[in-house]
Design an enzyme around this catalytic site. Structure first.
Site, PDB file in Angstrom:
ATOM      1  N   TYR A  53       1.100  -1.172  -0.075  1.00  0.00           N
ATOM      2  CA  TYR A  53      -0.057   0.132  -0.058  1.00  0.00           C
ATOM      3  C   TYR A  53       0.839   1.227   0.061  1.00  0.00           C
ATOM      4  CZ  TYR A  53      -5.036  -0.605   0.238  1.00  0.00           C
ATOM      5  OH  TYR A  53      -6.305  -0.902  -0.102  1.00  0.00           O
ATOM      6  N   GLU A  55      -0.580   5.195  -0.579  1.00  0.00           N
ATOM      7  CA  GLU A  55      -1.058   6.162  -0.790  1.00  0.00           C
ATOM      8  C   GLU A  55      -0.201   7.392  -0.675  1.00  0.00           C
ATOM      9  OE1 GLU A  55      -2.269   3.839   1.201  1.00  0.00           O
ATOM     10  OE2 GLU A  55      -4.633   3.943   1.269  1.00  0.00           O
ATOM     11  N   ASP A 199      -7.829  12.798 -25.155  1.00  0.00           N
ATOM     12  CA  ASP A 199      -7.752  11.479 -24.497  1.00  0.00           C
ATOM     13  C   ASP A 199      -7.369  10.386 -25.637  1.00  0.00           C
ATOM     14  OD1 ASP A 199      -8.314   8.664 -23.843  1.00  0.00           O
ATOM     15  OD2 ASP A 199     -10.562   9.326 -23.090  1.00  0.00           O
ATOM     16  N   THR A 225      -5.310   5.185 -21.644  1.00  0.00           N
ATOM     17  CA  THR A 225      -5.014   3.927 -20.751  1.00  0.00           C
ATOM     18  C   THR A 225      -3.568   3.387 -21.221  1.00  0.00           C
ATOM     19  OG1 THR A 225      -5.982   2.919 -22.816  1.00  0.00           O
ATOM     20  CG2 THR A 225      -7.375   3.179 -20.860  1.00  0.00           C
ATOM     21  N   LYS A 228      -3.615  -0.369 -24.297  1.00  0.00           N
ATOM     22  CA  LYS A 228      -4.145  -0.801 -25.765  1.00  0.00           C
ATOM     23  C   LYS A 228      -2.913  -0.956 -26.849  1.00  0.00           C
ATOM     24  CE  LYS A 228      -8.715   1.052 -24.826  1.00  0.00           C
ATOM     25  NZ  LYS A 228      -8.749   1.853 -23.548  1.00  0.00           N
ATOM     26  N   ARG A 234      -3.068  -3.419 -17.704  1.00  0.00           N
ATOM     27  CA  ARG A 234      -4.116  -2.578 -17.342  1.00  0.00           C
ATOM     28  C   ARG A 234      -4.262  -1.493 -16.745  1.00  0.00           C
ATOM     29  NH1 ARG A 234      -8.438  -5.278 -20.215  1.00  0.00           N
ATOM     30  NH2 ARG A 234      -9.851  -4.071 -19.154  1.00  0.00           N
TER      31      ARG A 234
HETATM   32  N1  DSN Z   1     -13.530  -0.317 -23.874  1.00  0.00           N
HETATM   33  C1  DSN Z   1     -12.598   0.327 -24.868  1.00  0.00           C
HETATM   34  C2  DSN Z   1     -12.686   0.071 -26.231  1.00  0.00           C
HETATM   35  O1  DSN Z   1     -12.969  -1.159 -26.561  1.00  0.00           O
HETATM   36  O2  DSN Z   1     -12.608   0.997 -26.988  1.00  0.00           O
HETATM   37  C3  DSN Z   1     -12.901   1.785 -24.618  1.00  0.00           C
HETATM   38  O3  DSN Z   1     -12.760   2.122 -23.159  1.00  0.00           O
END
Ligand code: DSN
Length: 415
Positions: A53, A55, A199, A225, A228, A234
């Site tokens: 932890y 914080e 974004d 994120t 991707k 993640r």
């Molecule tokens: N779930 C993601 C996507 O597939 O584009 C976006 O958050």
């Protein structure tokens, strides 16, 4: 993967993980937001860092025992700043949705006006869509794509911004196959006195690898994120100009989150080191080359590509002219070992749960080392399946061919 230690405790979950691993190994994964994290990223995610932890931020934690965690978080921050050329990075957001919520908490008051891309035209839920907290706590207005060419209508964005005077303009999408003109968004934001959030969740890896222009010189804040096209664990991340650093950090913690997920931070540091290698730029370029090759093959088979093609990692296909609903096509393709998602297309006449299109992308296949020749084969398979979505014998035959192709291009971390 240490499946045996899981099996010793929980054979049911071990078995399901093994099956999922096999599924990921033997199918062509075309969901454009998915990828294969490297074995190193997976190992860091599964490390002892999950036990801690912490914080707060490096040097300012609430609990003791942080010497290694501080060093890991500092590495992730420095690598993120260097990779994207940003003044400041916060690597603690749990994922993209909390990252965006933290940005709103930092920059807005409830009821403030935001202007963003509409979800049915390719935007994201967290950009003010009415069912989400972002749509309920803020006054969200949404721009879309032009009917004529299905590209973002910057004249509409400018006109709406002049009329609405939003506090925040958001650019970024989850189903838009074209380059985002960050400079044009920034000019509009500046003209109307709005802040600009980019974004880049979908395209972060392309930006990092130089295959898509960067918003960092133009946007006040950039959210993303990390799993991707960036190919990390993640998670989420916020980059911003120096003047917003304190507000962003306070919004993430203590504003929105508790303890950061240190195992994710460690894995992100590893992924960012990978993204700094020349091979990552090659991967990013190949993701786009593969998407263009697939687009060309599918167009040749009469598929109606939204906006006529792609500049990035994804394609949105309107199946109306094929007389096959998106969901029917997605299910048939999955039976053939080709996994994608049904998706609304701009101005869709069907419902979001039963839309007219499918969305596909090339990051996962590119990570496996596939190239233009494999995209041509894939386009041919997709044509055959969509032409006869009830033909289960055809689907079984193609699933076998897909599995053979997958064997020739092993994916990291699965099998
Ligand atoms: N779930 C993601 C996507 O597939 O584009 C976006 O958050």
């Amino acid at each position: 993967m240490d499946l045996e230690s899981i099996r010793a405790v929980d054979p049911a979950v071990a078995d399901l993980i093994a099956r999922e691993s096999g599924r990921q190994a033997r199918t062509l994964r075309l969901i454009p937001s998915e990828n294969y994290a490297s074995a190193a990223v997976l190992a860091a995610t599964g490390s002892c860092l999950t036990n801690k932890y912490s914080e707060g931020y490096a040097g300012k934690r609430y609990y003791q025992g942080q010497e290694h965690i501080d060093a890991i978080e500092a590495l992730a921050i420095e690598r993120a700043k260097a990779l994207f050329g940003a003044d400041h990075a916060n690597v603690q957001p749990y994922s993209g949705s909390p990252a965006n919520l933290a940005v709103y908490f930092a920059l807005l008051k409830p009821g403030d006006r935001i202007l963003s891309m509409s979800l049915p035209h390719g935007g994201h839920l967290t950009h003010g869509w009415k069912v989400t907290i972002s749509g309920k706590y803020f006054e969200a207005h949404q721009y879309g794509v032009r009917a004529s060419d299905q590209r973002i209508d910057m004249d509409q964005v400018a006109a709406m911004a002049r009329e609405l005077r939003p506090k925040l303009i958001i650019c970024g999408a989850s189903a838009y196959p074209r380059i985002l003109d960050f400079a044009a968004f920034a000019a509009i934001a500046e003209e109307v006195g709005a802040l600009l959030l980019a974004d880049i969740a979908h395209i972060a890896g392309l930006v990092a690898g130089g295959a898509h222009p960067s918003p960092v010189p133009y946007a006040d804040v950039v959210s993303t994120t990390t799993h991707k096209t960036l190919r990390g664990p993640r998670g989420g991340m916020i980059l911003c100009r120096k003047k917003w650093a304190k507000k962003i950090d306070r919004a993430v913690f203590p504003g929105l989150q508790g303890g950061p997920h240190d195992h994710t931070t460690g894995a992100l540091a590893v992924a960012l080191a990978e993204a700094q290698q020349p091979a990552f730029a090659d991967y990013a370029r190949q993701v786009v080359d593969n998407a263009k090759a697939l687009a060309e093959r599918l167009s040749g088979h009469g598929f109606d590509l939204v906006s006529g093609g792609t500049d990035n990692h994804l394609l949105l296909i309107d199946l109306t002219n094929k007389n096959v609903p998106g969901k029917v096509a997605a299910v048939a393709l999955e039976r053939a070992g080709i996994v994608c998602n049904a998706n609304s297309v701009p101005f869709d006449q069907r419902t979001p749960f039963d839309p007219s299109g499918i969305r596909i992308g090339t990051p996962s296949l590119t990570t496996r080392g596939m190239g233009v020749d494999e995209m041509k084969r894939l386009g041919d398979w997709m044509q055959q399946v969509v032409a006869a979505p009830d033909d289960e014998a055809l689907q079984a035959r193609i699933a076998g061919e897909v599995a053979e192709l997958c064997e020739a291009f092993p994916a990291p971390g699965v099998g």
